[in-house]
Write a protein that holds these residues in place. Structure first.
Motif, mmCIF file in Angstrom:
data_model
loop_
_atom_site.group_PDB
_atom_site.id
_atom_site.type_symbol
_atom_site.label_atom_id
_atom_site.label_comp_id
_atom_site.label_asym_id
_atom_site.label_seq_id
_atom_site.Cartn_x
_atom_site.Cartn_y
_atom_site.Cartn_z
ATOM 1 N N GLY A 265 -7.438 -1.775 -0.178
ATOM 2 C CA GLY A 265 -6.861 -0.860 0.806
ATOM 3 C C GLY A 265 -5.344 -0.794 0.695
ATOM 4 O O GLY A 265 -4.753 0.291 0.771
ATOM 5 N N LEU A 266 -4.715 -1.939 0.491
ATOM 6 C CA LEU A 266 -3.264 -1.976 0.327
ATOM 7 C C LEU A 266 -2.861 -1.226 -0.938
ATOM 8 O O LEU A 266 -1.897 -0.451 -0.932
ATOM 9 C CB LEU A 266 -2.772 -3.427 0.273
ATOM 10 N N THR B 4 -3.235 2.573 -0.344
ATOM 11 C CA THR B 4 -2.125 3.010 0.510
ATOM 12 C C THR B 4 -0.833 3.061 -0.300
ATOM 13 O O THR B 4 -0.057 4.014 -0.183
ATOM 14 C CB THR B 4 -1.957 2.056 1.708
ATOM 15 N N ILE C 271 -0.741 6.118 -2.711
ATOM 16 C CA ILE C 271 -0.472 7.357 -1.959
ATOM 17 C C ILE C 271 1.003 7.417 -1.563
ATOM 18 O O ILE C 271 1.660 8.457 -1.702
ATOM 19 C CB ILE C 271 -1.400 7.466 -0.736
ATOM 20 N N ALA C 272 1.539 6.300 -1.097
ATOM 21 C CA ALA C 272 2.956 6.251 -0.726
ATOM 22 C C ALA C 272 3.841 6.458 -1.961
ATOM 23 O O ALA C 272 4.895 7.105 -1.869
ATOM 24 C CB ALA C 272 3.285 4.929 -0.049
ATOM 25 N N THR D 71 5.763 1.937 4.948
ATOM 26 C CA THR D 71 4.330 2.146 4.700
ATOM 27 C C THR D 71 3.653 0.848 4.282
ATOM 28 O O THR D 71 2.609 0.474 4.829
ATOM 29 C CB THR D 71 4.117 3.220 3.611
ATOM 30 N N LEU D 72 4.241 0.155 3.316
ATOM 31 C CA LEU D 72 3.619 -1.094 2.845
ATOM 32 C C LEU D 72 3.720 -2.196 3.891
ATOM 33 O O LEU D 72 2.760 -2.958 4.069
ATOM 34 C CB LEU D 72 4.241 -1.523 1.515
ATOM 35 N N ARG E 262 3.773 -1.846 7.145
ATOM 36 C CA ARG E 262 2.775 -1.537 8.188
ATOM 37 C C ARG E 262 1.375 -1.853 7.683
ATOM 38 O O ARG E 262 0.555 -2.401 8.410
ATOM 39 C CB ARG E 262 2.897 -0.065 8.588
ATOM 40 N N SER E 263 1.114 -1.532 6.448
ATOM 41 C CA SER E 263 -0.200 -1.815 5.866
ATOM 42 C C SER E 263 -0.456 -3.313 5.786
ATOM 43 O O SER E 263 -1.564 -3.774 6.026
ATOM 44 C CB SER E 263 -0.307 -1.172 4.480
ATOM 45 N N ARG F 213 -3.436 -5.366 7.886
ATOM 46 C CA ARG F 213 -4.434 -6.035 7.059
ATOM 47 C C ARG F 213 -4.463 -7.541 7.266
ATOM 48 O O ARG F 213 -5.293 -8.215 6.724
ATOM 49 C CB ARG F 213 -4.198 -5.714 5.582
#
Length: 151
Positions: A26-27, A30, A33-34, A141-142, A144-145, A149
Motif C-alpha cells: 500500500g505504501l 501510494t 502515485i505521488a 503524502t508518504l 501520512r501514509s 499504516r
C-alpha cells in the motif's frame, strides 16, 4: 484464539506477514502515485518558469536543463524517497516521524547545488522552487501514509 465452526475449518486472524506485506504494498502504490503527481507538477512548474523567461542554463555544463530532465530527476529521487519510507516502515518503531526528519533534511541539502551552481538569479530561484515542488507532494503524502499504516 482459534475458533472452529461446524465445517471443521479453523478461522485464524490474518498472519503478521500478510498484514505487513499489505502495508508495504500500500505504501509503495501510494508512493508511485505521488511520484507521478510530483513529476507532472514539477515539469509543469518548470514549463511555466521557462514561459516567463527562465533559461535554466547552468554555467558548469553550458547547456540549458531540458524540460524532460526535470521529470526524470524528480521521478528518480521520489523513488529514493519511497525506498526510504518502505525501509523505515519495515525497521523503525516510528517510521512517519523518522521519514519526516530524513526527507526534510535531504530536501534542505538538495537546495545547496542550485545556490552554488553559478546560474543567474532567475534560474537559481526557479531551481530552488523546483526542489520544493516535489517535496511538497512527496513528503506529506508518504508521511501520512506511514502514519495510517502504523496506527
Amino acid at each position: 484464539m482459534d475458533s472452529m465452526d461446524d465445517t471443521g475449518i479453523v478461522a485464524r486472524p490474518a498472519s503478521r506477514h500478510t498484514s505487513h506485506t499489505h502495508r508495504l504494498r500500500g505504501l509503495a502504490v501510494t508512493g508511485v502515485i505521488a511520484t507521478l503527481a510530483a513529476m507532472v507538477a514539477t515539469t509543469l512548474a518548470a514549463a511555466l518558469a521557462q514561459a516567463v523567461g527562465v533559461d535554466f542554463e547552468v554555467p558548469d555544463g553550458g547547456e540549458a536543463i531540458p524540460l524532460p530532465g526535470f521529470a526524470v530527476v524528480t521521478g528518480f529521487f521520489s523513488v529514493v524517497g519511497i525506498v526510504i519510507a518502505v525501509a523505515l516502515l519495515r525497521w523503525s518503531a516510528r517510521p512517519a516521524e523518522r521519514f519526516l526528519w530524513t526527507a526534510v533534511s535531504l530536501t534542505a541539502i538538495s537546495l545547496v547545488p542550485p545556490l552554488i551552481s553559478g546560474a543567474n538569479t532567475a534560474t537559481t530561484a526557479a531551481l530552488l522552487a523546483l526542489h520544493l515542488v516535489p517535496a511538497a507532494v512527496m513528503i506529506p503524502t508518504l508521511a501520512r501514509s506511514l502514519r495510517t499504516r502504523t496506527d
